[in-house]
Design an enzyme around this catalytic site. Structure first.
Site, short mmCIF file in Angstrom:
data_model
loop_
_atom_site.label_atom_id
_atom_site.label_comp_id
_atom_site.label_asym_id
_atom_site.label_seq_id
_atom_site.Cartn_x
_atom_site.Cartn_y
_atom_site.Cartn_z
CG ASP A 8 0.12 1.08 0.16
OD1 ASP A 8 1.00 0.20 0.06
OD2 ASP A 8 -0.64 1.16 1.14
CD1 TRP A 9 4.86 -3.29 -3.48
CD2 TRP A 9 4.97 -1.25 -2.64
NE1 TRP A 9 6.20 -2.92 -3.43
CE2 TRP A 9 6.28 -1.67 -2.92
CE3 TRP A 9 4.78 0.03 -2.10
CZ2 TRP A 9 7.40 -0.89 -2.69
CZ3 TRP A 9 5.89 0.83 -1.87
CH2 TRP A 9 7.18 0.37 -2.16
#
Length: 747
Positions: free
Chosen positions: A229-230
């Site tokens: 995930d970012w």
């Protein structure tokens, strides 16, 4: 690409660098070896392609696109064919925009209705989530682009989401929070899996080898790439070793340096790095080798698709006195700001820059309108409310339709809700209008379950969820009967927050969330507890009626390795065409483990003309009957009689059949001197040996007291005794004890 040749030619530094993106949305190119950069985009509900400055919270502007209904709405369609069609539309848009990977769908379970991102997830039920997710992914990837399922795993709250630890037992993890991912991996083979921000049982998901390698790759056979995930990376080298391939976003040397330092220090092997690079090269190769130059992003056509999905996903929760559908030409008044400016999408990374949004007013010309409330505040505006009440009470008004729900500030990525209540000004308006207008309809725009203190005062409630760009047009079509509602709730609507199974442990404390409710999530909890709910899982009404008949099982006794076919006939007994979702639930026999009273294991949506009947068929296998047994570290279906129930919701079961299941082997249990007599008696050999001994002991107790009725109570008392105690009581010798244990364990 000749992936192995490219891998051999890459330098160590190039490999390390390749495992991080080049910027916010692109992978790293290796130009000298002909490896291009490919682009990704958020988009479970539509493309959020950012051509300029990127971000992961939907702050900076993206290209004009079409916003489709959120996953919470799509799941309520209970229609896998519709989900696949939606996926094909999204995939075509991706190809037209030269995108390689669409970040979605979200497969996390709705553990609590308070999760701020529930609008982006399908259901509280893993079976429904998996089937709908697999259909959507198959549709997306049919266009040659990739789908990235997320957030793996147990990312079920937004509070402290980057640091929170989801703590649960092995059975709960495998039985509730992993199956949707497993189904999509096996049925749709997504090109990407996104590791979640949170920890799982003490280890960050992006560094969790058990999750990313042992389960995802080795047990499920996943062959795609795993992306963070970012901003989820904590220790890049540990992530590589655990099976985390790509770090996003890129543009920093931190990940590269971490990998190189670990390899030089001997704490990370180049073999592990090569595995990650190989996975990424396969991904780039599969999404860049075929350019679909004929793909066109037809926003008008895709808007029509958004309307269709919304119409097939809306749930008619209540319809008394036949208030709906509204007659053409009836004197209706529309109330509420959402009638003019609908809440149609969620906040955060899924936020779409819509090219066109419909509102109900523009599709119901001539209908009177009053604003009633303001969405940017919660307090009652007396002037707005009084004008709305007056319009509803007007002698010419035949029906009042109130458009209400949750403003975007109530639910979004990044934070959780703290209440199930709608804004005070909306609840107050509904109560005031219902007091003067008996024909009051409430149309809801919200991403998750809400309380309805006014539900007994209004005859009709239509749940739109976050219905995308076509929300207004779909609402009018449904209200006036141009389309017959056919959605079913993919989540339970509780009466109040304190009724929810995770009430005492959501969202946890000190960055730790203990899943103390175990496998009893959603309807599994409410139905087993026989708790009163506002609207049950699977509930949804229609403008017609349906009858169920002729439940048949292809065999009444099934041995392990065999399947059973279940058929049922459903008939449209009303006067208009309609669609019904037939739901199949399995009730297990009482066993050693506590299990939900019923679980969804099949569903099918059928369209029927008035008077038409159709046969619906389901196939059940071992997994349909099984629970996850921690002692086996696998799913197990115990022998016994299972109820096969078919109906219109988890609380509206019309037909029941019985299925006798014969497991290939009894659950292997190793008995010791510390085993209780109750445990020994569950084994047939143990019962045959110990049973007579216990009967004699109970009879002796009855003789001593002179009360023969004490035999049963004496037996009950003895069940908790450890078998070694019989040696202490001089009932068995040490040798007899060992002989009995050997006989049972070798049986």
């Amino acid at each position: 690409m000749d992936i192995e040749k490219i891998l051999q030619q890459m330098t160590l530094e190039e490999k390390a660098d390749f495992c991080s993106g080049s910027d916010f949305w692109h992978t790293q190119p290796v130009e000298r070896l002909g490896v291009p950069a490919v682009m990704m985009s958020d988009g479970p509900s539509g493309l959020r392609k950012q051509d300029k400055q990127g971000d992961h919270l939907g702050i900076n502007k993206s290209i004009p696109a079409v916003c489709f209904p959120s996953s919470a709405a799509v799941a309520s369609s209970f229609d896998t064919a519709l989900a696949e069609k939606l996926g094909k539309t999204l995939g075509n848009e991706c190809r037209a925009e030269n995108l390689a990977l669409l970040l979605g769908p979200g497969l996390n379970i709705k553990r609590s209705p308070l999760c701020g991102r529930n609008f982006e997830y399908f259901s509280e039920d893993p079976y429904l989530s998996g089937e709908m997710g697999a259909a959507l992914v198959n549709g997306i990837q049919s266009n040659g682009v990739g789908s990235c399922i997320k957030h793996f795993a147990a990312n079920d709250q937004e509070t402290d989401r980057m640091a929170s630890d989801s703590v649960m037992d092995e059975r709960t993890l495998h039985e509730v929070y992993l199956p949707a991912f497993e189904t999509v991996v096996k049925k749709a083979k997504p090109l990407g899996v996104m590791a979640a921000y949170n920890k799982l049982n003490g280890t960050h998901c992006s560094e969790n080898k058990e999750l990313l390698t042992d389960i995802l790759r080795n047990r499920w056979g996943y062959e795609g790439m795993v992306v963070t995930d970012w901003g989820a990376v904590k220790d890049r080298a540990k992530g590589i070793a655990a099976g985390q391939d790509l770090e996003m976003p890129g543009g920093s040397d931190r990940g590269t340096n971490s990998i190189l330092s670990a390899i030089h220090a001997g704490t990370l092997s180049e073999e592990d790095l090569n595995a990650a690079v190989r996975n990424l090269l396969r991904f780039v190769d599969s999404t860049s080798r075929t350019e679909n130059t004929s793909a066109v992003f037809d926003r008008d056509a895709d808007y029509r698709m958004a309307v269709s999905v919304a119409e097939n996903s809306a749930v008619l929760l209540k319809n008394e006195k036949g208030v709906l559908p509204l007659a053409k030409g009836c004197k209706a008044v529309f109330l509420g700001e959402f009638a003019e400016h609908p809440r149609y999408q969620g906040g955060g990374s899924s936020h779409v820059n819509s090219a066109k949004v419909s509102c109900a007013l523009e599709h119901a010309p001539g209908v009177a309108y009053a604003q009633g409330y303001r969405t940017d505040e919660d307090t009652v505006d007396p002037a707005l409310e009084q004008a709305a009440v007056a319009a509803a009470a007007d002698a010419d008004a035949e029906v009042a339709v109130i458009f209400a729900g949750l403003p975007e500030r109530y639910e979004s990525e990044g934070y959780d809700r703290t209440t199930l209540a709608m804004p005070e000004n909306q609840n107050h308006l509904i109560a005031a209008v219902a007091a003067v207008q008996p024909n009051t309809v409430v149309v809801l725009h919200n991403g998750s379950a809400i309380e309805m203190p006014w539900v007994n005062d209004v005859p009709a409630v239509l749940e739109l969820y976050l219905a995308g760009d076509g929300a207004g047009e779909a609402a009018v079509d449904l209200l006036y009967g141009t389309v017959n509602p056919s959605g079913k709730l993919a989540e339970t609507f509780p009466r109040k927050l304190s009724d929810t199974p995770a009430y005492l442990s959501f969202p946890g404390e000190r960055e730790t969330s203990v899943y103390s409710e175990g496998v009893f999530v959603g309807y599994r909890y409410y139905d087993t507890k026989e708790a009163d709910v506002l609207f049950p899982f699977g509930h949804g009404l229609s403008y017609t009626t349906f009858a169920y008949s002729d439940l048949q099982l292809s065999r009444s006794t099934v041995h392990e390795g065999e399947d059973v076919q279940v058929t049922v006939t459903v008939k449209n007994t009303g006067a208009v065409v309609g669609k019904e979702t037939v739901q199949l639930y399995v009730t297990p026999p009482k066993g050693e483990r506590h299990r939900p009273v019923r679980e969804l294991k099949g569903f099918a949506k059928v369209s029927l003309q008035p008077g038409e009947s159709k046969e619906v068929q389901f196939t059940l296998d071992k997994r349909s009957l099984a629970y996850y047994e921690p002692e086996l570290h696998d799913f197990y279906a115990e022998s016994g009689t299972y109820q096969i129930c078919v109906g219109a919701s988890s609380r509206d079961l019309r037909l029941t059949g019985l299925l006798e299941w014969q497991a290939a082997q009894p659950l292997p249990v190793h008995f010791t001197a510390a085993s209780t007599l109750k445990q020994i008696m569950t084994h047939p050999v143990g019962a045959a040996i110990i049973g007579p001994i216990l009967q004699r002991m109970a009879a002796a107790a009855g003789d001593a007291t002179g009360k023969k009725d004490d035999d049963d109570s004496s037996l009950s008392m003895m069940m908790g005794i450890q078998i070694v105690t019989l040696v202490d009581f001089h009932v068995l010798t040490e040798k007899q004890l060992n002989d009995i244990l050997n006989q049972i364990n070798q049986a």
